[in-house]
Design an enzyme around this catalytic site. Structure first.
Site, PDB file in Angstrom:
ATOM      1  N   ARG A 186       5.302  31.671  -4.374  1.00  0.00           N
ATOM      2  CA  ARG A 186       5.130  33.486  -4.147  1.00  0.00           C
ATOM      3  C   ARG A 186       6.507  33.974  -4.388  1.00  0.00           C
ATOM      4  NH1 ARG A 186       0.873  36.641  -4.374  1.00  0.00           N
ATOM      5  NH2 ARG A 186      -0.083  35.308  -2.612  1.00  0.00           N
ATOM      6  N   ARG A 234       1.323  26.850 -13.437  1.00  0.00           N
ATOM      7  CA  ARG A 234       2.021  27.184 -12.158  1.00  0.00           C
ATOM      8  C   ARG A 234       2.126  26.049 -10.867  1.00  0.00           C
ATOM      9  NH1 ARG A 234      -0.586  32.093  -8.954  1.00  0.00           N
ATOM     10  NH2 ARG A 234      -2.778  31.225  -8.606  1.00  0.00           N
ATOM     11  N   HIS A 263       4.414  36.080 -14.717  1.00  0.00           N
ATOM     12  CA  HIS A 263       4.152  36.817 -13.428  1.00  0.00           C
ATOM     13  C   HIS A 263       5.658  37.146 -12.747  1.00  0.00           C
ATOM     14  CE1 HIS A 263       1.730  38.499 -10.362  1.00  0.00           C
ATOM     15  NE2 HIS A 263       1.503  37.547  -9.630  1.00  0.00           N
ATOM     16  N   ASP A 300      -2.722  47.525  -9.275  1.00  0.00           N
ATOM     17  CA  ASP A 300      -3.111  46.285  -9.874  1.00  0.00           C
ATOM     18  C   ASP A 300      -3.851  46.750 -11.319  1.00  0.00           C
ATOM     19  OD1 ASP A 300      -3.419  43.599 -11.012  1.00  0.00           O
ATOM     20  OD2 ASP A 300      -4.952  43.151  -9.242  1.00  0.00           O
ATOM     21  N   GLU A 317       4.805  42.077 -15.575  1.00  0.00           N
ATOM     22  CA  GLU A 317       4.260  40.880 -16.096  1.00  0.00           C
ATOM     23  C   GLU A 317       4.100  41.229 -17.820  1.00  0.00           C
ATOM     24  OE1 GLU A 317       1.081  39.137 -14.297  1.00  0.00           O
ATOM     25  OE2 GLU A 317       1.408  40.237 -12.350  1.00  0.00           O
TER      26      GLU A 317
END
Length: 275
Positions: free
Chosen positions: A52, A75, A144, A189, A246
């Protein structure tokens, strides 16, 4: 799997980058004596779990847009460190090739490279993908990037005022351009298609410019207080200290013919102090 220790590259008296071979994941970027990336104090570094914060590499699928793990396997895979090889400029670099695990989710032969290239006041993060297969394939991807901010309440993202977007917090609803910078008053978002302008992130103290190449879209994300409270790897109130901006290829996937490659990059450029 035992995770390899992070690698660090010093580029000045108090400037450095740090990255983990797990996920080719940038963990820290200090520039002009200040940390520019956000890493959760509760970030997990266990096998199969995404870290995170920092800069997770999203490949070969964004979100649920594919049959593999959410945001792809890159990732949560171990990459091979390549730092210092084949480059005259300071950098950290990592390579991932298809293997038995990746082919369970995505049946293609490929090679991916992630390079972190710092200079005086900027960091270039570049993802390169090559098709080693006998047939063409398509993928989506993103960097990200978690940018550290003083307080999300005073943070603005400039440069998207004239762009419509898809609101993932409202089931992907199409929203027309707002003619205003992005503010963060709850969950944000958004997928902005076809972004070409330089973006500026201001938090009342600092300004950071964000540029991209090869990536057609921009994602802006912060979970807001309610969603953040349900994230075990994010402490109380921690959502106030980052915004994700991003560089992405989502709405029109990259298509690679056999033997060809693609590179997308994001440039983070430290600007002036605002007070």
């Amino acid at each position: 799997m035992t995770l390899a220790p992070p690698l660090q590259l010093n580029v000045g008296d108090d400037d450095r980058i740090e990255a983990s071979p797990f996920g080719a994941h940038a963990l820290s970027w200090r520039c002009q004596g200040r940390e520019r990336l956000y890493l959760s104090p509760r970030a997990s570094f266990g096998e199969g779990k995404a870290i995170r914060g920092g800069v997770p590499v999203v490949f070969p699928q964004f979100g649920e847009r594919g049959g593999g793990p959410r945001h792809g396997f890159a990732r949560i895979s171990a990459w091979e460190p390549l730092d210092g090889l084949g480059s005259s400029a300071p950098r950290l670099a990592f390579r991932l090739r298809d293997n038995e695990h990746t082919r369970l989710h995505w049946p293609h032969r490929f090679e991916a490279e992630l390079a972190l290239e710092p200079s005086d006041n900027r960091l270039r993060i570049a993802l390169t993908v090559r098709n080693l297969d006998d047939a063409a394939f398509e993928f989506t991807a993103a960097l990200h990037t978690y940018l550290r901010v003083a307080d999300i309440a005073g943070t603005l993202v400039h440069g998207l005022e004239d762009r419509p977007y898809f609101d993932s917090a409202r089931d992907g609803k199409h929203v027309e351009a707002t003619d205003a910078p992005v503010r963060f008053e709850g969950e944000v978002d958004r997928i902005y298609p076809g972004t070409r302008r330089v973006l500026r992130v201001t938090d009342g103290e600092q300004m950071l410019r964000v540029e991209s190449e090869g990536f057609a879209d921009t994602v802006v994300w912060n979970p807001g207080a309610e969603l953040a409270a349900g994230l075990a790897d994010l402490g109380p109130g921690e959502h106030r200290h980052f915004v994700c901006v991003e560089a992405a290829r989502i709405l029109e996937p990259v298509r690679l013919e056999p033997g060809t490659g693609w590179t997308g990059a994001q440039h983070l450029i430290v600007g002036e102090t605002l007070r």
